[in-house]
Design a protein around this motif. Structure first.
Motif, PDB file in Angstrom:
ATOM      1  N   ALA A 174      39.975  57.815  39.269  1.00 26.89           N
ATOM      2  CA  ALA A 174      39.418  58.832  38.006  1.00 26.89           C
ATOM      3  C   ALA A 174      39.088  57.951  36.889  1.00 26.89           C
ATOM      4  O   ALA A 174      37.901  58.006  36.205  1.00 26.89           O
ATOM      5  N   ARG A 175      39.954  56.807  36.674  1.00 22.14           N
ATOM      6  CA  ARG A 175      39.452  55.964  35.541  1.00 22.14           C
ATOM      7  C   ARG A 175      38.308  55.037  35.790  1.00 22.14           C
ATOM      8  O   ARG A 175      37.308  54.777  35.016  1.00 22.14           O
ATOM      9  N   LEU A 176      38.033  54.775  37.118  1.00 18.73           N
ATOM     10  CA  LEU A 176      36.942  54.147  37.496  1.00 18.73           C
ATOM     11  C   LEU A 176      35.851  54.783  37.543  1.00 18.73           C
ATOM     12  O   LEU A 176      34.781  54.371  36.914  1.00 18.73           O
ATOM     13  N   LEU A 194      33.119  59.513  46.372  1.00 18.30           N
ATOM     14  CA  LEU A 194      34.499  59.377  46.056  1.00 18.30           C
ATOM     15  C   LEU A 194      35.157  58.462  47.000  1.00 18.30           C
ATOM     16  O   LEU A 194      36.117  57.762  46.469  1.00 18.30           O
ATOM     17  N   ALA A 195      34.819  58.383  48.222  1.00 20.23           N
ATOM     18  CA  ALA A 195      35.271  57.176  49.182  1.00 20.23           C
ATOM     19  C   ALA A 195      35.043  55.884  48.525  1.00 20.23           C
ATOM     20  O   ALA A 195      36.164  54.999  48.514  1.00 20.23           O
ATOM     21  N   ASP A 196      33.816  55.537  48.004  1.00 21.19           N
ATOM     22  CA  ASP A 196      33.791  54.155  47.424  1.00 21.19           C
ATOM     23  C   ASP A 196      34.745  54.100  46.123  1.00 21.19           C
ATOM     24  O   ASP A 196      35.137  52.986  45.983  1.00 21.19           O
ATOM     25  N   LEU A 197      34.618  54.986  45.123  1.00 23.20           N
ATOM     26  CA  LEU A 197      35.714  54.995  44.183  1.00 23.20           C
ATOM     27  C   LEU A 197      36.927  54.694  44.630  1.00 23.20           C
ATOM     28  O   LEU A 197      37.569  53.803  44.027  1.00 23.20           O
ATOM     29  N   ARG A 198      37.408  55.446  45.547  1.00 30.29           N
ATOM     30  CA  ARG A 198      38.784  55.375  46.054  1.00 30.29           C
ATOM     31  C   ARG A 198      39.084  53.694  46.676  1.00 30.29           C
ATOM     32  O   ARG A 198      40.057  53.003  46.309  1.00 30.29           O
ATOM     33  N   SER A 199      38.198  53.129  47.550  1.00 24.66           N
ATOM     34  CA  SER A 199      38.352  52.008  48.085  1.00 24.66           C
ATOM     35  C   SER A 199      38.065  50.819  46.847  1.00 24.66           C
ATOM     36  O   SER A 199      38.766  49.602  46.779  1.00 24.66           O
ATOM     37  N   LEU A 248      48.520  36.340  32.671  1.00 23.58           N
ATOM     38  CA  LEU A 248      48.620  37.126  33.860  1.00 23.58           C
ATOM     39  C   LEU A 248      48.963  38.652  33.579  1.00 23.58           C
ATOM     40  O   LEU A 248      48.155  39.378  34.252  1.00 23.58           O
ATOM     41  N   ARG A 249      49.831  38.799  32.819  1.00 15.92           N
ATOM     42  CA  ARG A 249      50.160  40.121  32.559  1.00 15.92           C
ATOM     43  C   ARG A 249      48.857  41.006  32.063  1.00 15.92           C
ATOM     44  O   ARG A 249      48.744  42.166  32.306  1.00 15.92           O
ATOM     45  N   SER A 250      48.246  40.332  30.953  1.00 24.06           N
ATOM     46  CA  SER A 250      47.211  41.322  30.304  1.00 24.06           C
ATOM     47  C   SER A 250      46.067  41.097  31.281  1.00 24.06           C
ATOM     48  O   SER A 250      45.484  42.103  31.454  1.00 24.06           O
ATOM     49  N   GLN A 251      45.805  40.201  32.229  1.00 14.79           N
ATOM     50  CA  GLN A 251      44.590  40.401  32.943  1.00 14.79           C
ATOM     51  C   GLN A 251      45.118  41.333  34.295  1.00 14.79           C
ATOM     52  O   GLN A 251      44.329  42.458  34.578  1.00 14.79           O
ATOM     53  N   ALA A 252      46.272  41.486  34.617  1.00 17.65           N
ATOM     54  CA  ALA A 252      46.796  42.404  35.441  1.00 17.65           C
ATOM     55  C   ALA A 252      46.676  43.981  34.752  1.00 17.65           C
ATOM     56  O   ALA A 252      46.180  44.675  35.482  1.00 17.65           O
ATOM     57  N   GLN A 253      46.934  43.951  33.437  1.00 18.43           N
ATOM     58  CA  GLN A 253      46.823  45.206  32.973  1.00 18.43           C
ATOM     59  C   GLN A 253      45.419  45.797  33.164  1.00 18.43           C
ATOM     60  O   GLN A 253      45.294  46.940  33.251  1.00 18.43           O
ATOM     61  N   VAL A 254      44.383  44.856  32.835  1.00 17.47           N
ATOM     62  CA  VAL A 254      43.137  45.426  33.021  1.00 17.47           C
ATOM     63  C   VAL A 254      42.699  46.054  34.336  1.00 17.47           C
ATOM     64  O   VAL A 254      42.386  46.794  34.755  1.00 17.47           O
ATOM     65  N   PHE A 255      43.083  45.004  35.287  1.00 17.74           N
ATOM     66  CA  PHE A 255      43.036  45.671  36.749  1.00 17.74           C
ATOM     67  C   PHE A 255      43.535  46.689  37.206  1.00 17.74           C
ATOM     68  O   PHE A 255      43.064  47.647  37.766  1.00 17.74           O
ATOM     69  N   LYS A 256      44.796  46.849  36.363  1.00 17.43           N
ATOM     70  CA  LYS A 256      45.736  47.878  36.802  1.00 17.43           C
ATOM     71  C   LYS A 256      44.883  49.383  36.272  1.00 17.43           C
ATOM     72  O   LYS A 256      44.887  50.486  37.084  1.00 17.43           O
ATOM     73  N   ALA A 257      44.341  49.076  34.988  1.00 19.25           N
ATOM     74  CA  ALA A 257      43.664  50.298  34.239  1.00 19.25           C
ATOM     75  C   ALA A 257      42.465  50.650  35.143  1.00 19.25           C
ATOM     76  O   ALA A 257      42.442  51.969  35.440  1.00 19.25           O
ATOM     77  N   ALA A 316      38.847  51.189  43.779  1.00 21.43           N
ATOM     78  CA  ALA A 316      39.943  51.489  42.874  1.00 21.43           C
ATOM     79  C   ALA A 316      41.202  50.639  43.475  1.00 21.43           C
ATOM     80  O   ALA A 316      41.891  50.173  43.003  1.00 21.43           O
ATOM     81  N   GLN A 317      41.113  50.873  44.942  1.00 21.92           N
ATOM     82  CA  GLN A 317      42.300  50.101  45.647  1.00 21.92           C
ATOM     83  C   GLN A 317      42.311  48.778  45.496  1.00 21.92           C
ATOM     84  O   GLN A 317      43.367  47.852  45.162  1.00 21.92           O
ATOM     85  N   VAL A 318      41.003  48.079  45.495  1.00 24.46           N
ATOM     86  CA  VAL A 318      40.800  46.589  45.201  1.00 24.46           C
ATOM     87  C   VAL A 318      41.613  46.242  43.982  1.00 24.46           C
ATOM     88  O   VAL A 318      42.158  45.367  43.658  1.00 24.46           O
TER      89      VAL A 318
END
Lengths: 109, 109
Positions: free
Chosen positions: A26-28, B9-14, A12-21, B16-18
């Motif tokens: 900017a990262r996305l 940018l808006a797509d990126l934000r939303s 759970l933690r490591s999967q969450a870490q991926v999502f969090k990243a 990322a929100q997910v």
DNA sequence: TTGCTACTTGGCTAAATAGCCAAACAGCAA
DNA sequence: TTGCTGTTTGGCTATTTAGCCAAGTAGCAA
């Protein structure tokens, strides 16, 4: 629908870490850019428009989560996806967002 | 590999929100539980083991991101996935993590 | 009405995160 | 060696987040 087996706390933690990243615009954006082919830090910095030190820190978050890997060549560091699986997530995500509202189940690619 | 079209940018934000919403162990656990069928807040509270007020706040994060929807029946509130697409993300994610290291491309379900 | 259960909201503190600047570091070329 | 480019790291501040407790709200039953 496929039944999910319960995850251990560690999973759970490591999967969450991926999502969090992935959970930062900017990262996305960088992950998406890198999905088209490896990019060096300077290219990503120009793309995103933040300080290079900030970009570098974001990249280390993505690397720590197992999303990206890096390789140094000459004096540049290139980042690429550790596995292209990640890109599949994006197309699904688009559906999550555009889903009308309820059991639009069938449409899920 | 499918080429990704650049996101606004808006797509990126939303998007990322997910990801951000999924990027917490407690929230991930709840989403996984709900993927097997709707659950009320009290069930999720027992599952996760945090204060109900904390659970409620996590659920509102997931709802705001478009991952869950809720429905009140009698004096209980039930949460379910807004779209089952989300579960596809999980199986891919597992691959992201277990990918040996590099171009293990082919194995991506 | 009162009371009970289920849930949400407000308020607070502690901890984590994002951003910048400055400094350190690594590779290459002169 | 010095100097230049590219990158990472340290340090700092401002903001956000997670968690709890307490209080408020909503539905149902007596």
């Amino acid at each position: 629908m496929k039944r999910l087996s319960p995850l251990s706390l560690a999973d759970l933690r490591s999967q969450a870490q991926v999502f969090k990243a992935l959970g930062h615009p900017a990262r996305l954006q960088m992950v998406q850019a890198v999905a088209d082919g490896e990019q060096c830090v300077c290219e990503l910095t120009e793309l995103v428009g933040l300080d290079m030190s900030t970009i570098s820190k974001h990249l280390s978050v993505l690397t720590a989560a197992g999303v990206l890997v890096s390789e140094k060549r000459a004096n540049k560091v290139f980042y690429r996806l550790r596995t292209p699986c990640v890109t599949k997530v994006f197309s699904c995500l688009h559906d999550v967002q555009s889903a009308p509202d309820a059991e639009s189940s069938a449409r899920c690619r």
